[in-house]
Design a protein around this motif. Structure first.
Motif, PDB file in Angstrom:
ATOM      1  N   LEU A  64      34.256  41.745  42.499  1.00  0.00           N
ATOM      2  CA  LEU A  64      33.814  43.018  42.808  1.00  0.00           C
ATOM      3  C   LEU A  64      34.980  43.537  43.626  1.00  0.00           C
ATOM      4  O   LEU A  64      35.137  43.296  44.706  1.00  0.00           O
ATOM      5  CB  LEU A  64      32.624  43.115  43.551  1.00  0.00           C
ATOM      6  N   LEU A  65      35.252  44.618  43.283  1.00  0.00           N
ATOM      7  CA  LEU A  65      36.264  45.656  44.017  1.00  0.00           C
ATOM      8  C   LEU A  65      35.943  47.181  44.263  1.00  0.00           C
ATOM      9  O   LEU A  65      35.370  47.821  43.589  1.00  0.00           O
ATOM     10  CB  LEU A  65      37.595  45.563  43.029  1.00  0.00           C
ATOM     11  N   ASP A  66      36.540  47.655  45.245  1.00  0.00           N
ATOM     12  CA  ASP A  66      36.523  48.996  45.459  1.00  0.00           C
ATOM     13  C   ASP A  66      37.033  49.682  44.135  1.00  0.00           C
ATOM     14  O   ASP A  66      37.816  49.241  43.531  1.00  0.00           O
ATOM     15  CB  ASP A  66      37.372  49.556  46.540  1.00  0.00           C
ATOM     16  N   GLY A  85      43.168  39.477  35.105  1.00  0.00           N
ATOM     17  CA  GLY A  85      42.513  40.483  35.963  1.00  0.00           C
ATOM     18  C   GLY A  85      42.073  41.766  35.215  1.00  0.00           C
ATOM     19  O   GLY A  85      41.893  41.898  34.094  1.00  0.00           O
ATOM     20  N   LEU A  86      41.977  43.043  36.165  1.00  0.00           N
ATOM     21  CA  LEU A  86      41.448  44.117  35.725  1.00  0.00           C
ATOM     22  C   LEU A  86      42.714  45.075  35.735  1.00  0.00           C
ATOM     23  O   LEU A  86      43.261  45.056  37.042  1.00  0.00           O
ATOM     24  CB  LEU A  86      40.335  44.578  36.366  1.00  0.00           C
ATOM     25  N   ARG A  87      43.255  45.635  34.841  1.00  0.00           N
ATOM     26  CA  ARG A  87      44.600  46.442  34.956  1.00  0.00           C
ATOM     27  C   ARG A  87      44.294  47.915  34.769  1.00  0.00           C
ATOM     28  O   ARG A  87      43.321  48.551  34.196  1.00  0.00           O
ATOM     29  CB  ARG A  87      45.427  46.369  33.768  1.00  0.00           C
ATOM     30  N   CYS A  88      44.672  48.826  35.797  1.00  0.00           N
ATOM     31  CA  CYS A  88      44.557  50.307  35.830  1.00  0.00           C
ATOM     32  C   CYS A  88      45.168  50.739  34.802  1.00  0.00           C
ATOM     33  O   CYS A  88      46.195  50.584  34.385  1.00  0.00           O
ATOM     34  CB  CYS A  88      45.102  50.941  37.273  1.00  0.00           C
ATOM     35  N   LEU A  94      47.747  45.724  38.070  1.00  0.00           N
ATOM     36  CA  LEU A  94      46.801  44.617  37.772  1.00  0.00           C
ATOM     37  C   LEU A  94      46.375  43.936  39.010  1.00  0.00           C
ATOM     38  O   LEU A  94      47.062  43.347  39.772  1.00  0.00           O
ATOM     39  CB  LEU A  94      47.412  43.550  36.675  1.00  0.00           C
ATOM     40  N   PHE A  95      44.967  43.695  39.057  1.00  0.00           N
ATOM     41  CA  PHE A  95      44.211  43.106  40.308  1.00  0.00           C
ATOM     42  C   PHE A  95      43.369  42.014  39.765  1.00  0.00           C
ATOM     43  O   PHE A  95      42.638  41.932  38.757  1.00  0.00           O
ATOM     44  CB  PHE A  95      43.466  44.073  41.019  1.00  0.00           C
ATOM     45  N   ASP A  96      43.529  41.006  40.205  1.00  0.00           N
ATOM     46  CA  ASP A  96      42.461  39.645  40.183  1.00  0.00           C
ATOM     47  C   ASP A  96      41.331  39.816  40.715  1.00  0.00           C
ATOM     48  O   ASP A  96      41.115  40.820  41.626  1.00  0.00           O
ATOM     49  CB  ASP A  96      43.115  38.417  40.420  1.00  0.00           C
ATOM     50  N   VAL A  97      40.387  39.037  40.740  1.00  0.00           N
ATOM     51  CA  VAL A  97      38.894  39.042  41.351  1.00  0.00           C
ATOM     52  C   VAL A  97      38.986  38.911  42.809  1.00  0.00           C
ATOM     53  O   VAL A  97      38.134  39.552  43.408  1.00  0.00           O
ATOM     54  CB  VAL A  97      38.226  37.887  40.930  1.00  0.00           C
ATOM     55  N   ASP A  98      40.133  38.588  43.375  1.00  0.00           N
ATOM     56  CA  ASP A  98      40.279  38.528  44.989  1.00  0.00           C
ATOM     57  C   ASP A  98      40.919  39.802  45.359  1.00  0.00           C
ATOM     58  O   ASP A  98      41.128  39.921  46.706  1.00  0.00           O
ATOM     59  CB  ASP A  98      41.053  37.254  45.512  1.00  0.00           C
ATOM     60  N   ARG A 120      40.605  45.992  48.236  1.00  0.00           N
ATOM     61  CA  ARG A 120      39.458  45.342  48.638  1.00  0.00           C
ATOM     62  C   ARG A 120      38.632  44.810  47.654  1.00  0.00           C
ATOM     63  O   ARG A 120      38.011  45.285  46.999  1.00  0.00           O
ATOM     64  CB  ARG A 120      38.836  46.106  49.662  1.00  0.00           C
ATOM     65  N   SER A 121      38.233  43.323  48.027  1.00  0.00           N
ATOM     66  CA  SER A 121      37.335  42.663  47.278  1.00  0.00           C
ATOM     67  C   SER A 121      36.118  42.087  47.927  1.00  0.00           C
ATOM     68  O   SER A 121      36.241  42.082  49.095  1.00  0.00           O
ATOM     69  CB  SER A 121      38.020  41.503  46.474  1.00  0.00           C
ATOM     70  N   TYR A 122      35.205  41.745  47.457  1.00  0.00           N
ATOM     71  CA  TYR A 122      34.031  41.351  48.056  1.00  0.00           C
ATOM     72  C   TYR A 122      33.371  39.806  47.320  1.00  0.00           C
ATOM     73  O   TYR A 122      33.433  39.777  46.287  1.00  0.00           O
ATOM     74  CB  TYR A 122      32.810  42.506  47.791  1.00  0.00           C
ATOM     75  N   PRO A 123      32.722  39.021  48.215  1.00  0.00           N
ATOM     76  CA  PRO A 123      32.315  37.954  47.614  1.00  0.00           C
ATOM     77  C   PRO A 123      31.151  38.132  46.692  1.00  0.00           C
ATOM     78  O   PRO A 123      30.428  39.004  47.008  1.00  0.00           O
ATOM     79  CB  PRO A 123      31.767  37.256  49.005  1.00  0.00           C
ATOM     80  N   VAL A 124      31.142  37.392  45.770  1.00  0.00           N
ATOM     81  CA  VAL A 124      30.185  37.712  44.499  1.00  0.00           C
ATOM     82  C   VAL A 124      29.525  36.192  44.277  1.00  0.00           C
ATOM     83  O   VAL A 124      30.339  35.247  44.490  1.00  0.00           O
ATOM     84  CB  VAL A 124      30.509  38.267  43.249  1.00  0.00           C
ATOM     85  N   MET A 125      28.465  36.221  43.914  1.00  0.00           N
ATOM     86  CA  MET A 125      27.660  34.841  43.546  1.00  0.00           C
ATOM     87  C   MET A 125      26.700  35.069  42.350  1.00  0.00           C
ATOM     88  O   MET A 125      25.923  36.233  42.337  1.00  0.00           O
ATOM     89  CB  MET A 125      27.105  34.094  44.711  1.00  0.00           C
ATOM     90  N   VAL A 126      26.482  34.294  41.475  1.00  0.00           N
ATOM     91  CA  VAL A 126      25.414  34.369  40.390  1.00  0.00           C
ATOM     92  C   VAL A 126      24.100  33.671  40.675  1.00  0.00           C
ATOM     93  O   VAL A 126      24.686  32.328  41.061  1.00  0.00           O
ATOM     94  CB  VAL A 126      25.985  34.240  39.181  1.00  0.00           C
TER      95      VAL A 126
END
Length: 443
Positions: A64-66, A85-88, A94-98, A120-126
Motif C-alpha cells: 500500500l503506497l501513497d 513492483g508497480l511502475r508509474c 518503479l516502486f516495490d511493496v515497501d 511512503r508505504s504502509y504495513p498491510v496484512m490479510v
C-alpha cells in the motif's frame, strides 16, 4: 445535548484532525482480497480522507503506497505491475511493496537518483479475505485473537458495502438494540429453515420462535451495557414470561467495529471504515462455528444488493430505497423490502451526510450510544495527550483478547447471566475449529 464543536470532534477523521489522529493508531480494512484479481491485482483506495494504491506483486506480496508518484505526482493506481513492483506510466519509475524505488529508467546511465527516492508505504496484512492496513506512524499494534481471525477460511466469508454518510452514524445503528423491533419488523414470518445468510430471519438458540416474530411482539428490551477490554458488551433482554427471557449479546469493538449474532452458529464482525468524512464502507467477516460457510450462496445473496466494482447498493438514496406504500401497509414496517441492509442504509443516510447531533434527544434505548461516545471522546483525549488509546495492543495483550461472545438465545429469566456463557461454551465445544482455541475470558 452535544455541542457543534463536539460533533465536529468525533466525526472528522482526515489528516490533522484529533479523531483522525486516534484512528491512525489502528489497523483498517482497505479492500477485499477479491478486489485484486489475478489479471490486475491493483486498485485505488481512499481511507481516512487519504488516497492510496493497493497492489500485489508477482511474489504474492501486498503493498500500500501513497497514490501520487513522488516524481511529479502522477496517479500510481494506473501503474504497470512488472519487474517486482508497480511502475508509474509517466516516466517508468518503479516502486516495490515497501516503497523502495527500484528503477528510474528515463534518467541517464549511472544516475543514483533512484537511491534517494522513496514512496511512503504502509504495513498491510490479510485476514480471512480482508486486506488490513496500518496508516499511522511508529509501531503498528497487534491483532487480537478474535474468532473471525482464528477461524479457517472454510468457515469465514468476507464482504463489504458502500454507505454514503459519516462513519459514526453507520456504526451507531449497530449498537442500538431497540431499533430492530421497528426498523426490521416483518408482518409475516418465513420458514426459519430457509434463513441461511439472512439476519434476523432464523430462530435463536434454544427456541423455535422466528426472530421476526420475537422482535415484532417484544418491542421494549431491557438494555444493559458494560465495559470490556475490547470496548463494550451489550445485553438486550426481551422477557416473555416469568420462565423465559430472550437474551441477545452484542459487542462494540473499539474504535468502530461490532460483533453480533447472525444465527445460532454464525456471527458477524463488521467494521465501519471512513472513506472520508461523508462516506464509509462496511466490511464484514461472517464466521461459522458449525458447518463450513457456503461462500457461493453468501456471495450470490449479497451481489443481489451490491454492484461491483464499488460495492454500491442497487437500492438506496438514488431510488428512494425501494419504498413501496402497499408493502409498508401489509408486509414490512419500512416498505423498503426484506433485506435489513437497505433498512439500515436508509436509517443512517437519512440523518444527513454528517448527522447534526445538537438536535437529537437521546433516551433509555440509546444507552450504548452514550457509552460509546464517552469512550470515543476519552480516547481522543488520550491520544492528544500522547498516550496509547483503548485497543492499541501489544502482542502479549492481543493474545488474551478473544471472542467476543455474540449470541441470541431463549434463556431462563432468573439465570440469564449464566445462560449466554453456557450457550457460547456449547457452541465452541462442538466446533471443529473453535474447540482447539482457548475460550474467551468472561468476568
Amino acid at each position: 445535548m452535544m455541542s457543534p464543536e463536539q460533533n465536529e470532534l468525533i466525526t472528522r477523521i482526515g489528516p490533522g484532525t484529533k479523531c483522525g489522529a486516534l484512528m491512525r493508531h489502528y489497523w483498517h480494512p482497505v479492500a477485499l482480497t477479491d478486489e485484486l484479481p489475478a489479471e490486475r491485482p491493483a486498485k485505488a483506495v481512499r481511507v481516512l480522507g487519504q488516497d492510496f494504491v493497493l497492489f500485489r506483486d508477482e511474489r504474492g506480496r501486498y503493498g500500500l503506497l501513497d497514490r501520487d508518484c513522488p516524481h511529479r505526482g502522477a496517479d500510481l493506481a494506473f501503474g504497470r505491475l512488472e519487474n517486482g513492483g508497480l511502475r508509474c506510466l509517466f516516466h517508468g519509475w518503479l516502486f516495490d511493496v515497501d516503497g523502495k524505488c527500484l528503477e528510474t529508467p528515463a534518467e541517464p546511465e549511472g544516475s543514483v537518483l533512484c537511491q534517494r527516492v522513496r514512496q511512503r508505504s504502509y504495513p498491510v496484512m490479510v485476514k480471512n479475505g480482508i486486506v488490513f492496513a496500518y496508516l499511522g506512524d511508529g509501531e503498528a499494534p497487534a491483532f487480537p485473537d478474535f474468532d473471525c481471525f482464528l477461524a479457517p477460511s472454510t468457515h469465514a466469508f468476507a464482504f463489504k458495502g458502500l454507505i454514503e454518510c459519516n462513519w459514526l452514524q453507520a456504526l451507531e445503528v449497530g449498537i442500538d438494540p431497540a431499533h430492530a423491533s421497528y426498523l426490521h419488523r416483518f408482518y409475516e414470518d418465513e420458514d426459519t429453515s430457509a434463513a441461511y445468510g439472512k439476519q434476523f430471519r432464523a430462530a435463536s438458540s434454544d427456541s423455535d420462535i422466528p426472530m421476526t416474530r420475537l422482535l415484532r411482539e417484544y418491542t421494549r428490551p431491557q438494555i444493559d451495557v458494560e465495559g470490556t477490554d475490547y470496548g463494550l458488551r451489550l445485553f438486550a433482554l426481551r422477557k416473555l414470561n416469568d420462565k423465559h427471557t430472550h437474551v441477545r449479546v452484542t459487542n462494540l469493538v473499539f474504535p468502530y467495529a461490532f460483533v453480533i449474532p447472525m444465527s445460532s452458529e454464525m456471527t458477524i464482525t463488521q467494521w465501519h471504515v471512513p472513506i472520508d468524512d461523508t462516506s464509509c464502507y462496511w466490511y464484514a467477516i461472517f464466521t461459522s462455528f458449525g458447518k463450513p460457510v457456503d461462500h457461493a450462496q453468501m456471495r450470490e445473496q449479497r451481489l443481489k444488493l451490491y454492484e461491483l466494482p464499488d460495492y454500491r447498493p442497487h437500492i438506496g438514496r438514488h431510488n428512494q430505497y425501494g419504498y413501496n406504500v402497499a408493502e409498508q401497509a401489509t408486509q414490512t414496517y419500512t416498505g423498503m423490502g426484506f433485506d435489513i441492509n437497505v433498512h439500515d442504509q436508509w436509517a443512517v443516510e437519512s440523518q444527513g451526510r454528517i448527522q447534526d447531533r445538537t438536535r437529537e434527544h437521546l433516551g433509555y434505548s440509546d444507552k450504548a450510544i452514550v457509552a460509546y461516545r464517552r469512550l470515543l471522546l476519552s480516547a481522543i483525549g488520550q491520544v492528544a495527550n500522547g498516550e496509547k488509546p483503548p485497543m492499541w495492543l501489544d502482542a502479549q495483550r492481543a493474545a488474551t483478547i478473544r471472542g467476543p461472545i455474540a449470541i441470541d438465545g431463549m434463556g431462563p429469566t432468573q439465570d440469564w447471566q449464566s445462560y449466554w456463557k453456557d450457550v457460547d461454551a456449547r457452541r465452541r465445544t462442538a466446533s471443529s475449529w473453535a474447540a482447539q482455541t482457548p475460550p474467551p475470558r468472561v468476568a
